[in-house]
Design an enzyme around this catalytic site. Structure first.
Site, PDB file in Angstrom:
ATOM      1  N   ASP A  14      -0.844  12.540   0.681  1.00 34.08           N
ATOM      2  CA  ASP A  14      -2.017  11.680   0.758  1.00 34.08           C
ATOM      3  C   ASP A  14      -1.760  10.359   0.018  1.00 34.08           C
ATOM      4  OD1 ASP A  14      -4.940  11.624   1.439  1.00 34.08           O
ATOM      5  OD2 ASP A  14      -5.146  11.361  -0.718  1.00 34.08           O
ATOM      6  N   GLU A  33       1.325   9.841   4.501  1.00 35.72           N
ATOM      7  CA  GLU A  33       0.224   8.997   4.952  1.00 35.72           C
ATOM      8  C   GLU A  33       0.411   7.698   4.189  1.00 35.72           C
ATOM      9  OE1 GLU A  33      -4.521   8.174   4.644  1.00 35.72           O
ATOM     10  OE2 GLU A  33      -3.336   8.865   2.976  1.00 35.72           O
TER      11      GLU A  33
END
Ligand code: GLC
Length: 546
Positions: A214, A279
């Site tokens: 993330d 990401e």
């Protein structure tokens, strides 16, 4: 034939599974609810594994299911080594992963290293310990500006809106690039680094096959925490616009790569091809590609593909650039059309009948490209974004600050039945944390199963072909663009004499698709014209010549 982009040459082994895998993103809270409390859980996933196996995906990415106050849907982690009771227990996780592996499905879990929850024991200790303490050094605390420190330390804005700093009772401020309940960690602190290396090992030891990282571009902030200059910008230039388009002092700093170079040997020390997907948002595709390669992460989502507008030029440009970058760094391309943060692609492409037609075509396009593809739960059902959720039910922390909400793509999956939430929970359960619209009854898994032409059957067919077709295999040739009419994308991939051509019609008029061989699967019905075949507008087809 007018141009060729060749994917990286690799020797295929089982460890390379991720290079051409189809990964299905499970938004755990909204996938399947085993206990009827209105929230999806790990046992729910476990019960639905046969569905995912039969769909034909290779791996699942599970969004965070760790202990969390759930202010940002679990991206606010209070304990990285445990399961939130809302989702089950560690024993449920173990049972789920054992069953998944038995079905041939690999498991990727989410890792949230940029920030913890404010409920994490490190942060509560930091607040208690006060300014200058070793406990505060693990986060980014700073004194404010102004005579009494009453102004934030710099001009940074939270991605969820408002200032990126919150003042504590003792007067110091802490940084949070997201919600104030998500304090950013100080990744220059050795304890932070060793803690996350240990967290990686914890889940690797439990058998996970990979991690989705993330905010992988955010962990390092420029020394001195310099201003961005937001005060001099117009609204249109503000942060959300700048994401990925300019160098912000808290994104894509060179030093972040040291972290991944330390993680890679850990992943490589486990058998079976353990991987990580970033990401990450970066200014250019070249900078994004720096996250992937043999000594860093394995993949980085190509968000430019997701952002491409419905035009052949737009898609062609993005595909060529992504393939070229992959060749340079020797890593495969990672395609994605939808996820839990973005409006579903059915709605992005126009909504209604047109949006669904285009979404189906785009999915066939994606699945014919070399590299790995990520599907977001429910896209195989052609689910649209739910645009009319009542404001009081919306839970995205960004909603209150910006009016933008990601709840509309997080509505629980319709499995079957006549009444909402359409089989999301056990028989008779009426609860679901967000309500499913009445139109979803006709889109449920049961309603589409075995129905020729349904979106679910289209995905199943395409995934089945992708699995066995030599021209779509990892060691097949790359993309060879074919001469085509304006507004039409046509490319071939081949293995020896076997050629598979994908044609996507974005031109606004039906196009002849003769000369490419026999159709294998189409997103819409082909029609006849004389002795030829026509591909309707907003449709895609795979054709085979041997
Ligand atoms: C990532 C997640 C998003 C989350 C944010 C903060 O962008 O995909 O859902 O809100 O990080 O953790």
């Amino acid at each position: 034939m007018i141009s060729t982009a060749t994917p990286p040459q690799t020797t295929t082994t089982d460890d390379d599974w991720w290079r051409s895998a189809v990964v299905y993103q499970v938004y755990v809270r909204s996938f399947a609810d085993s206990d009827g409390d209105g929230t999806g859980d790990l046992q729910g996933i476990r019960q639905r594994l046969p569905y995912l196996r039969d769909l034909g995906v290779d791996a699942l990415w599970l969004t965070p299911f760790y202990t969390s106050p759930m202010i940002d849907g679990g991206y606010d982690v209070a304990d990285y080594r445990d399961v939130d009771p809302m989702f089950g227990t560690l024993a449920d996780f173990d049972a789920m992963i054992t069953d998944a592996h038995a079905h041939g499905l690999r498991i990727i879990v989410d890792l949230v290293p940029n920030h913890t929850s404010s409920a994490h024991h490190w942060f509560t200790a930091a607040l208690a310990a006060g300014p200058g303490s070793p406990e505060r050094a693990r986060y980014l605390f700073a004194d404010g500006q102004g005579t009494h420190g009453e102004l934030p330390p710099n001009d940074w804005e939270s991605i969820f809106g408002g200032p990126a700093w919150t003042r504590t009772a003792d007067g110091q401020w802490y940084l949070h690039l997201f919600d104030s309940s998500q304090p950013d960690l100080n990744w220059r602190h050795p304890e932070v680094r060793s803690e996350f290396e240990d967290v990686l090992r914890f889940w690797l030891d439990r058998g996970v096959d990979g991690f989705r990282v993330d905010v992988a571009h955010g962990m390092i902030k420029a020394e001195g925490l310099p201003d961005v200059g937001f005060s001099t910008m117009t609204t249109g230039q503000r942060q959300v616009e700048l994401l990925g388009k300019g160098r912000l002092p808290y994104f894509d700093q060179d030093e972040v790569h040291e972290i991944y170079r330390a993680w890679r040997p850990i992943l490589d020390s486990y058998p079976g091809g353990r991987m990580a997907v970033a990401e990450a948002w970066a200014e250019t595709p070249q900078r994004l590609a720096r996250y992937i390669g043999p000594d860093e992460l394995h993949q980085a989502f190509s968000f430019d593909f997701l952002d491409a507008t419905w035009s052949a030029d737009s898609f062609r440009k993005v595909i060529d650039t992504a393939l070229a970058e992959a060749t340079v760094v020797g890593a495969p391309t990672t395609w994605v059309l939808s996820n839990h943060d973005k409006q579903r692609h059915v709605t992005r492409y126009g909504d209604g009948v047109e949006g669904l037609r285009r979404a189906r075509a785009a999915s066939l396009l994606m699945l014919a490209l070399p590299g790995c593809a990520y599907l977001y739960q429910g896209e195989e059902l052609g689910l649209p974004e739910v645009l009319d959720l009542p404001d009081e039910l919306r839970q995205d922390p960004a909603f209150l600050r910006t009016g933008e909400s990601r709840d509309g793509c997080r509505v629980p999956i319709p499995w079957d039945g006549e009444l909402a939430p359409y089989g999301f929970g056990p028989a008779g359960s009426e609860l679901s944390w967000l309500p499913a619209p009445a139109l979803w009854r006709a889109l449920s898994v049961t309603a589409q199963t075995g129905v020729p032409g349904s979106t679910l059957e289209l995905y199943r067919t395409a995934l089945r072909i992708r699995h066995v077709h030599p021209a779509l295999a990892l060691d097949a040739d790359g993309v060879t663009w074919q001469e085509s009419e304006p507004g039409v994308l046509a490319f071939s991939r081949s293995a020896g004499a076997t050629v598979l051509t994908c044609v996507v019609n974005m031109s606004g008029a039906p196009v002849l698709i003769d000369g490419y061989g026999q159709p294998l699967v189409a997103s819409d019905e082909l029609t006849e014209q004389g002795s030829g075949r026509l591909l309707p507008i907003d449709a895609a087809v795979w054709l085979e010549r041997r």
